[in-house]
Design a protein around this motif. Structure first.
Motif, short mmCIF file in Angstrom:
data_model
loop_
_atom_site.label_atom_id
_atom_site.label_comp_id
_atom_site.label_asym_id
_atom_site.label_seq_id
_atom_site.Cartn_x
_atom_site.Cartn_y
_atom_site.Cartn_z
N MET A 1 43.55 48.34 28.59
CA MET A 1 43.34 48.79 29.71
C MET A 1 43.10 50.44 29.61
N THR A 25 43.29 44.87 45.18
CA THR A 25 42.42 45.14 44.02
C THR A 25 41.19 44.88 44.99
N PRO A 73 38.34 45.03 30.75
CA PRO A 73 39.38 45.95 30.49
C PRO A 73 39.23 46.93 29.50
N ARG A 96 35.75 43.38 39.91
CA ARG A 96 36.18 41.92 39.70
C ARG A 96 36.25 41.56 38.06
N GLY A 98 37.12 43.92 35.85
CA GLY A 98 38.05 45.14 35.38
C GLY A 98 37.14 45.91 34.57
N ASP A 178 42.03 37.73 33.03
CA ASP A 178 42.81 39.03 32.59
C ASP A 178 42.12 40.30 33.65
N GLY A 179 42.05 39.95 34.89
CA GLY A 179 41.58 40.73 35.90
C GLY A 179 42.42 41.87 36.02
N PRO A 180 41.99 42.89 36.86
CA PRO A 180 42.62 44.03 36.81
C PRO A 180 43.96 43.98 37.80
N ARG A 181 45.02 44.92 37.47
CA ARG A 181 46.30 45.10 38.37
C ARG A 181 45.98 46.16 39.33
N ASP A 184 45.58 49.80 38.19
CA ASP A 184 44.73 50.05 36.98
C ASP A 184 43.85 50.89 37.49
N HIS A 205 42.94 50.96 42.13
CA HIS A 205 42.67 49.90 43.15
C HIS A 205 43.80 50.16 44.12
#
Length: 533
Positions: A1, A25, A73, A96, A98, A178-181, A184, A205
């Motif tokens: 990240m 997100t 990421p 999407r 990341g 393992d998409g973004p939080r 992030d 996001h």
């Protein structure tokens, strides 16, 4: 990240409890409307229209393709696309995946792009083939010679045999585990300074989803709204205030133009039923002067003006001559936005930049020692809030100067607050001319200069002087017969301006130079003034 300067957890929790940050997100853009009303038109560009379902599916295929190329990421992508539908598809795809896009402007060239690739450690670079006569594929070849991390150049258009075509990137969609939080980095915007290379601004996001929602609500932009983007959508103003992304979130339509020319924009305002557009002051003047030659009904149009000083006389003409509504903004890619509300009195809309977007925006107006100035006095604007960054990306030495120890951003803007709390931007810290100890705010003089009938545009800057330290030089774009210096000085006296604020020199100029984000390039003008002093 991506590691960045995060909002302290106590502030973050406060923003979540208050509902500013809702755990969204930006990859979720398009999803709801694609499911609810997939045929609804999302984006119109010069090549045609794209419905929500089609755009959503396109973004899914691109997201899978970008992941296959290694973008994900911690692996950003520099995106340098003009106002075309592919910009929307690529951006949502990267959200999407990341992989934070770094939004470069179409006018950036080798120096800026090489720096952005290096500073972000980008894994890919997305370009058009040819835009406004410039071949970006040749630029990409130059960038690759120095950009060590860039593995792929992707072309929206003809790849020329050397690079990947955007269509060839697409893959069958697959779940991204393992998409973004929400906290992030979603993407990077660029600082708008007039000197040196731009700094990277991490937008999350959480913070940008709030900005999209709040600006759309503030301007009553909903599913029936039609946003016309004539400024580059890589710029915060046209990207998310509410801009392209805000229109997609609201279920509205975004109409994308690669030129702000009235020849192209005015027919679309009529045929597409445009309800909102964003302009900078020089473009407002251009549109006002062209309007009489077109049969266009502007009555449903809300014109959002910001990014530079907006002369009151020109502001009045938006409602008086165009018949459009006006909202006056101040904003920065770093975060803080202020604006005049739709129900504000005309005097407030014309003479102020309104109030902060969020109830959680904190602003201070301070002197050179960071002491709060008395109400109504001019000082530098400091700010922090739920959508304002806490640090530029990977420049700790600069951040130590640009932020106070308690997290307020030093904006460099000189402002004052009216008794009811509206903000008036008086200029930049560097826009104050120290004339023998007397301080002259360039913006005040500029606003009065453009009230002269022979002045189309004006900018005032300091020029060095052996006796006074600095004197004032006025650069004027004439309207018709050019005015003389004494004629302008007499006009300014008639407007009540003190003699020490009068310009000492006049330079007539065909057009004011602009920075890459469309603001008047005061640094360039100071250089001209110093060179001929």
């Amino acid at each position: 990240m991506i590691e960045y300067d995060r909002v302290p957890e106590d502030f973050a929790e406060r923003y979540r409890r208050a509902g500013y940050w809702r755990g969204e997100t930006l990859g979720g853009l398009l999803r709801d409307w694609a499911a609810r009303d997939g045929g609804r038109i999302a984006v119109v560009d010069e090549a045609g229209s794209h419905g929500y379902a089609a755009l959503d599916a396109w973004a899914d295929r691109l997201a899978a393709g970008f992941r296959a190329l290694g973008a994900g990421p911690g692996r950003p992508v520099v995106v340098q696309l003009p106002n075309v539908a592919a910009f929307a598809a690529v951006s949502v795809a990267l959200f999407r995946a990341g992989a934070p896009p770094v939004f470069a402007l179409p006018t950036h060239r080798r120096s800026e792009i090489s720096y952005l690739c290096e500073a972000s450690e980008a894994v890919a670079y997305v370009i058009p083939d040819v835009h406004h006569g410039f071949d970006h594929r040749a630029l990409a070849g130059e960038v690759l010679a120095s950009a060590k991390t860039v593995e792929h150049v992707i072309v929206a258009g003809d790849p020329g045999g050397e690079f990947l075509a955007l269509g060839d990137v697409e893959r069958a969609p697959e779940p991204i585990m393992d998409g973004p939080r929400p906290d992030d980095v979603a993407f990077f915007l660029l600082s708008g300074g007039t000197t040196g290379l731009p700094k990277l601004i991490p937008r999350t996001h959480d913070d940008y989803a709030y900005q999209l929602r709040a600006t759309a609500e503030g301007l009553e932009f909903g599913e029936d709204g039609v946003y016309l983007a004539v400024l580059p959508v890589a710029h915060n103003a046209a990207l998310g205030c509410p801009g392209l992304l805000g229109a997609l979130r609201a279920g509205g339509r975004a109409v994308l133009l690669t030129s702000p020319s009235p020849d192209e924009a005015f027919p679309l305002i009529e045929s597409q039923g445009v309800t909102l557009t964003t302009l900078m002051p020089p473009l407002v003047t251009l549109w006002l002067e062209a309007a009489e030659f077109y049969d266009v009904d502007f009555s449903r149009l809300l014109v959002q003006v910001g990014s530079a000083r907006f002369a009151p006389e020109t502001a009045r003409r938006v409602t008086g001559e165009l018949g459009a509504r006006l909202t006056h903004w101040f904003g920065m890619a770093e975060g803080l936005l202020t604006y005049t509300r739709l129900d504000d009195p005309e005097d407030v809309v014309i003479h102020t930049q309104g109030r902060p977007l969020s109830p959680a925006d904190e602003i201070r107006v301070v002197d050179e020692h960071d002491r709060d100035v008395p109400p109504g006095e001019i000082g530098e604007l400091l700010t922090r809030g739920p959508y304002t960054l806490r640090g530029y990306y990977r420049v700790p030495e600069h951040n130590a100067r640009a932020f106070t120890p308690d997290g307020f951003l030093r904006t460099g803007d000189l402002v004052r607050l009216t008794p009811r709390g509206d903000m008036v931007v008086e200029g930049r810290v560097k826009d104050v001319i120290n004339r023998g100890g007397e301080k002259v705010a360039a913006g005040e003089v500029e606003d009065l200069l453009v009230t002269h009938p022979a002045v189309r545009e004006a900018a005032v800057v300091a020029m060095p002087d052996a006796v006074m330290g600095e004197r004032a030089c006025a650069f004027v774009v004439p309207r018709g017969a050019p005015p003389a210096l004494e004629e302008l000085r007499s006009h300014l006296r008639g407007q009540g301006l003190a003699d020490y604020k009068l310009p000492d020199r006049l330079e007539l100029i065909g057009a004011l130079p602009l920075t890459k984000v469309g603001k008047v390039d005061k640094a360039a003008l100071r250089g001209i003034a110093a060179g001929s002093a």
